[in-house]
Motif scaffolding. Sequence first.
Motif, mmCIF file in Angstrom:
data_model
loop_
_atom_site.group_PDB
_atom_site.id
_atom_site.type_symbol
_atom_site.label_atom_id
_atom_site.label_comp_id
_atom_site.label_asym_id
_atom_site.label_seq_id
_atom_site.Cartn_x
_atom_site.Cartn_y
_atom_site.Cartn_z
ATOM 1 N N SER A 12 -12.917 -88.392 43.145
ATOM 2 C CA SER A 12 -14.005 -88.275 44.126
ATOM 3 C C SER A 12 -14.710 -86.923 44.075
ATOM 4 C CB SER A 12 -13.472 -88.519 45.536
ATOM 5 O OG SER A 12 -12.980 -89.825 45.637
ATOM 6 N N SER A 15 -17.759 -86.969 41.882
ATOM 7 C CA SER A 15 -18.743 -88.040 42.092
ATOM 8 C C SER A 15 -19.104 -88.800 40.815
ATOM 9 C CB SER A 15 -20.020 -87.465 42.721
ATOM 10 O OG SER A 15 -19.733 -86.805 43.920
ATOM 11 N N GLU A 18 -20.795 -95.123 39.298
ATOM 12 C CA GLU A 18 -20.082 -96.396 39.463
ATOM 13 C C GLU A 18 -19.853 -97.112 38.142
ATOM 14 O OE1 GLU A 18 -21.039 -99.205 42.594
ATOM 15 O OE2 GLU A 18 -21.985 -97.570 43.719
ATOM 16 N N TRP A 19 -20.831 -97.066 37.221
ATOM 17 C CA TRP A 19 -20.680 -97.757 35.939
ATOM 18 C C TRP A 19 -19.483 -97.216 35.164
ATOM 19 C CZ3 TRP A 19 -20.623 -94.865 31.602
ATOM 20 C CH2 TRP A 19 -21.300 -93.640 31.601
ATOM 21 N N VAL A 21 -16.697 -95.738 36.534
ATOM 22 C CA VAL A 21 -15.483 -96.183 37.231
ATOM 23 C C VAL A 21 -15.217 -97.659 36.920
ATOM 24 C CG1 VAL A 21 -14.417 -96.541 39.500
ATOM 25 C CG2 VAL A 21 -15.710 -94.433 39.046
ATOM 26 N N ASP A 22 -16.247 -98.488 36.997
ATOM 27 C CA ASP A 22 -16.079 -99.920 36.718
ATOM 28 C C ASP A 22 -15.617 -100.151 35.277
ATOM 29 O OD1 ASP A 22 -16.932 -100.438 39.308
ATOM 30 O OD2 ASP A 22 -18.975 -101.009 38.704
#
Length: 163
Positions: A12, A15, A18-19, A21-22
């Motif tokens: 975290s 930051s 999202e792409w 992390v996914d």
Amino acid sequence: MRQVLLVVDVQSTFSPPEWLVDGLRVLSANIPTIASVELHDEQVTPFERQLGWHPAAQDDSLIEADQVFVKHGYGQSAEAIAYIRQLGVERVLVCGLQTDTCVLAAGFALFDAGLMPTLVTDMTVGSALDRSAKMGIALWQHHFGQVTTSAEVLADLAGERQG
């Protein structure tokens, strides 16, 4: 091929997109995974004194891993390197945040330990100097030579399961 995924500092504090992390969650569900988390301890690494910022003192990996190692600074901990060596893998797939700093530092530590670091180029993000990661990827290729993509890794894993 015996291999392990090393996820560098996807937490975290930094930051991550999202792409990333996914995509890393897909990879980590298919291969043994180790993660590093960078935590602040000014007594160990003088981030605040030298750079005027520091990572969080507490944080967790956003990617599920079989083993998580805390580090203080750019490089991987001696414990993480020893753990990877003990696994007897043929290569270490490296991905994560700051291709041109922390990810590259992981590559040097793995290389110096006699391991074969291989960068997963589409699962890494560069530092604020180069978010595209092109500079870090070029440095990686120059120093270690070995790069791949997540699609290649998943295809290889699928082929191993069928064969």
